[in-house]
Design a protein around this motif. Structure first.
Motif, PDB file in Angstrom:
ATOM      1  N   VAL A  76       0.875  -1.167   0.000  1.00  0.00           N
ATOM      2  CA  VAL A  76       0.000   0.000   0.000  1.00  0.00           C
ATOM      3  C   VAL A  76       0.915   1.221   0.000  1.00  0.00           C
ATOM      4  N   ASN A  84       2.543  -0.562   6.064  1.00  0.00           N
ATOM      5  CA  ASN A  84       2.451  -1.848   5.366  1.00  0.00           C
ATOM      6  C   ASN A  84       2.384  -3.036   6.313  1.00  0.00           C
ATOM      7  N   SER A  87      -1.135  -3.081   7.388  1.00  0.00           N
ATOM      8  CA  SER A  87      -2.028  -3.601   6.358  1.00  0.00           C
ATOM      9  C   SER A  87      -1.948  -5.123   6.276  1.00  0.00           C
ATOM     10  N   GLY A  93      -6.421  -1.488   4.061  1.00  0.00           N
ATOM     11  CA  GLY A  93      -5.448  -0.446   3.780  1.00  0.00           C
ATOM     12  C   GLY A  93      -5.528   0.704   4.762  1.00  0.00           C
ATOM     13  N   MET A 279      -2.129  -8.082  -2.747  1.00  0.00           N
ATOM     14  CA  MET A 279      -1.771  -6.857  -2.041  1.00  0.00           C
ATOM     15  C   MET A 279      -1.361  -7.198  -0.611  1.00  0.00           C
ATOM     16  N   PHE A 281      -2.712  -6.301   2.092  1.00  0.00           N
ATOM     17  CA  PHE A 281      -3.839  -6.621   2.965  1.00  0.00           C
ATOM     18  C   PHE A 281      -4.471  -7.978   2.662  1.00  0.00           C
TER      19      PHE A 281
END
Length: 309
Positions: A76, A84, A87, A93, A279, A281
């Motif tokens: 992110v 991060n 997350s 996020g 990602m 997350f």
């Protein structure tokens, strides 16, 4: 009134008792029927995907061979530490969990939702709520981690400053913790790739030397897991919060934003590199999936279900 044959009555009782046992969702050892009984999460702060091909990391590359991985997990923004790691642990996020900067110790924005510990819902609290007897711990070099891991949900946590620059102190405590407690979920987070990236620079000989040292430390943790007998019923995750470029990070280059995610162990596909997008997350929902934990509504991440059998 017709009498029941005694033999049929006994059989009916045995059937009812067997249903009661099956309904608990537990195995013969009275532990939940999870995908694996242990998850060991190893984080390398500042480890960029760009370095993996050139790095001398035989233990990590063996995990890649035996499991599944992506080198395209994105951070992110900004591509820096606290935002991060938060997350990864919180399944969402910065817009939702509220940690927005490199060194955030409390949410800079009001968290969209709070758990009973006053933190944004996270993987540590989710597991502790579902399995109060689970042994959950974290050992970390960067002190900033303690603000992101919901310490009220942990049985054990310890900051081990990297004073000797060899990371052996964190490994020593990690090995001791594994051998003594056989944790259900343990997070061991090394800070030194980021330190070397800032001092010597990313993609430099010093940076690759540090990755080699850390691979040796990871090997020691794996050996401890094997010695305790927990290895065959474990899943290991090795990943990172961000990469870097020159002597910094926080920007939008792929060297800063792409990080490895490696997962291997019980029930994990030996599928090599997967192509689905990931990602930061998405890490917490993937761990939650291992323990059959339903993600909170406020999480936006998805489990990487393709890595499981």
């Amino acid at each position: 009134m017709q009498k029941i044959n005694p033999i049929i009555g006994v059989l009916l009782l045995l059937f009812i008792f067997s249903l009661a046992g099956c309904g608990s969702g537990t195995g013969e050892d009275n532990t939940p029927a999870w995908k694996a009984q242990h998850v060991v999460f190893i984080g390398l702060d500042g480890w960029g995907s760009y370095s993996v091909e050139k790095a001398d990391m035989p233990n990590v590359k063996q995990l890649m061979k035996e499991g599944s991985y992506t080198l395209q997990k994105r951070t992110v923004l900004p591509s820096s530490s606290a935002v991060n790691w938060a997350s990864m642990f919180m399944g969402a996020g910065p817009e939702l969990h509220g940690y927005t900067t490199w060194g955030s110790q409390t949410p800079d924005l009001p968290s969209r939702e709070l758990n009973r510990n006053g933190m944004f819902p996270n993987i540590f609290n989710l597991l502790k709520e579902a399995a109060p007897e689970a042994e959950i711990g974290a050992i970390y070099e960067w002190d900033g981690i303690k603000y992101l891991i919901d310490t009220l949900s942990l049985n054990y946590y310890r900051n081990v400053p990297n004073d000797n620059k060899l990371n052996t102190e964190l490994t020593r405590f990690a090995v001791k913790y594994v051998k003594e407690k056989k944790p259900t979920l343990a997070a061991f987070i090394y800070d030194s790739p980021d330190d070397v990236g800032h001092a010597d620079g990313h993609d430099t000989p010093g940076y690759y030397a540090k990755l080699k040292e850390l691979d040796d430390q990871i090997g020691e943790i794996i050996n401890a897991m094997k010695e305790t007998g927990m290895y065959d019923n474990s899943i290991i995750i090795v990943t990172s919060d961000h990469g870097g470029i020159d002597k910094g990070h926080g920007g939008i280059t792929m060297m800063e934003m792409e990080t490895p995610f490696i997962i291997a162990g019980k029930g994990i596909q030996q599928g090599g590199e997967f192509q689905e997008s990931m990602m930061q997350f998405d890490v917490a929902p993937t761990i939650a999936d291992i323990f059959h934990l339903g993600p909170p509504q406020v999480w936006v991440g998805r489990s990487m279900k393709q890595v499981f059998y």
